[in-house]
Design a protein around this motif. Structure first.
Motif, PDB file in Angstrom:
ATOM      1  N   ARG A   9      21.106  29.777 -35.071  1.00 32.26           N
ATOM      2  CA  ARG A   9      20.540  29.259 -36.326  1.00 32.26           C
ATOM      3  C   ARG A   9      21.165  27.910 -36.651  1.00 32.26           C
ATOM      4  O   ARG A   9      22.387  27.786 -36.768  1.00 32.26           O
ATOM      5  N   GLN A  21      16.259  26.924 -41.666  1.00 32.06           N
ATOM      6  CA  GLN A  21      15.808  28.269 -41.342  1.00 32.06           C
ATOM      7  C   GLN A  21      15.252  28.314 -39.919  1.00 32.06           C
ATOM      8  O   GLN A  21      14.528  29.247 -39.564  1.00 32.06           O
ATOM      9  N   TYR A  73      15.612  28.351 -35.710  1.00 32.72           N
ATOM     10  CA  TYR A  73      16.455  28.938 -34.678  1.00 32.72           C
ATOM     11  C   TYR A  73      16.143  28.295 -33.328  1.00 32.72           C
ATOM     12  O   TYR A  73      14.995  27.931 -33.048  1.00 32.72           O
ATOM     13  N   SER A  83      11.312  39.245 -32.918  1.00 30.53           N
ATOM     14  CA  SER A  83      12.527  39.110 -33.731  1.00 30.53           C
ATOM     15  C   SER A  83      12.243  38.680 -35.167  1.00 30.53           C
ATOM     16  O   SER A  83      13.123  38.775 -36.024  1.00 30.53           O
ATOM     17  N   LEU A 134      11.952  35.678 -36.154  1.00 37.27           N
ATOM     18  CA  LEU A 134      12.725  34.468 -36.415  1.00 37.27           C
ATOM     19  C   LEU A 134      11.872  33.258 -36.082  1.00 37.27           C
ATOM     20  O   LEU A 134      11.021  33.306 -35.192  1.00 37.27           O
TER      21      LEU A 134
END
Length: 255
Positions: A101, A106, A108, A176, A178
């Motif tokens: 991260r 925010q 990744y 995930s 993400l």
């Protein structure tokens, strides 16, 4: 002695097929060699540039592949992934991947952290993995994707600590939940985790491709030569037979 060439249909078709395949494969090998030469030139040029700092002010997606980058952030230790069949220095092992991260965002980044040897007694048993905690700064090389290997069977669903053949960032983002940058970073800095980072060069193997191209061109040339040689007919025996026939006719007439 007269020499003639007799064209046979099936040998001709077979020769055309062999030559076409040989030339196509030779040209493909030549193109691969040129591509790797271009990559080598790109890597050399980018290696002379200063490292780019990636973060809230600079997105990784805006940086060209093979660039040197510096990132600050935290590893997501709950989502380690392992790429199987990645030998290093003749030893069987795995590439260790982990989301990272970026600080102040925010977003990744999937980081290839390094190489880890496999458990020789139990291939399903993963060796202990040391992961730095808190905010760390790492350096790496941007890659569009890691080198792929042959996928045997259907790919497994991505989950934490999964051992997979290849990795798809879009699938990882879905599993995930993400938000991933579309590129991968091969870590080159040491974080005291004991992983090896002697990443293979994507530009390696130029001479190998040129050697293969030469072999395919040579095979095509040999096929043509074989077709021509086997099609040649010499008229020596035919002329001798004709002379013998005339001699026999003259002898009969004399009698």
């Amino acid at each position: 002695m007269s020499i003639s060439f007799r064209l046979k249909f099936f040998p001709f078709v077979a020769t055309v097929v062999v030559v076409s395949i040989g030339i196509s494969l030779a040209q493909w090998q030549t193109r691969r060699a040129l591509e790797k030469e271009q990559i080598a030139g790109q890597i050399k040029a980018l290696s002379q540039q200063p490292a780019v700092h990636v973060g809230s002010e600079k997105a990784l997606s805006s940086i060209p592949p093979f660039s040197h980058v510096v990132m600050r952030g935290e590893y997501v230790a709950q989502w380690p992934l392992y790429l199987d069949n990645r030998p290093m220095q003749g030893n069987a092992g795995l590439y260790v991947l982990m989301p990272f991260r970026l600080e102040g965002t925010q977003s990744y980044v999937l980081v290839a952290r390094g190489w880890q040897a496999r458990n020789q007694q139990d291939r399903k048993m993963l060796p202990p993995l040391s992961t730095p905690t808190g905010t760390v700064e790492i350096e790496g090389i941007v890659r569009q994707q890691l080198d792929r290997v042959m996928q045997l069977g259907q790919a497994d669903v991505l989950k934490p600590a999964a051992i997979v053949q290849n990795i798809d960032i879009a699938q990882l983002a879905q599993q995930s939940r993400l938000s991933f940058e579309p590129l991968i970073v091969e870590q080159v800095s040491d974080t005291g985790d004991g992983l090896l980072r002697q990443w293979p060069m994507p530009s390696a193997g130029v001479e190998k491709h040129r050697a293969y191209a030469f072999q395919w061109y040579a095979l095509s040339a040999m096929a043509c030569l074989f077709f021509v040689v086997t099609g040649i007919r010499r008229g020596k025996h035919k002329v001798s037979d004709t002379n013998a026939h005339h001699s026999a006719t003259d002898h009969a007439t004399t009698r």
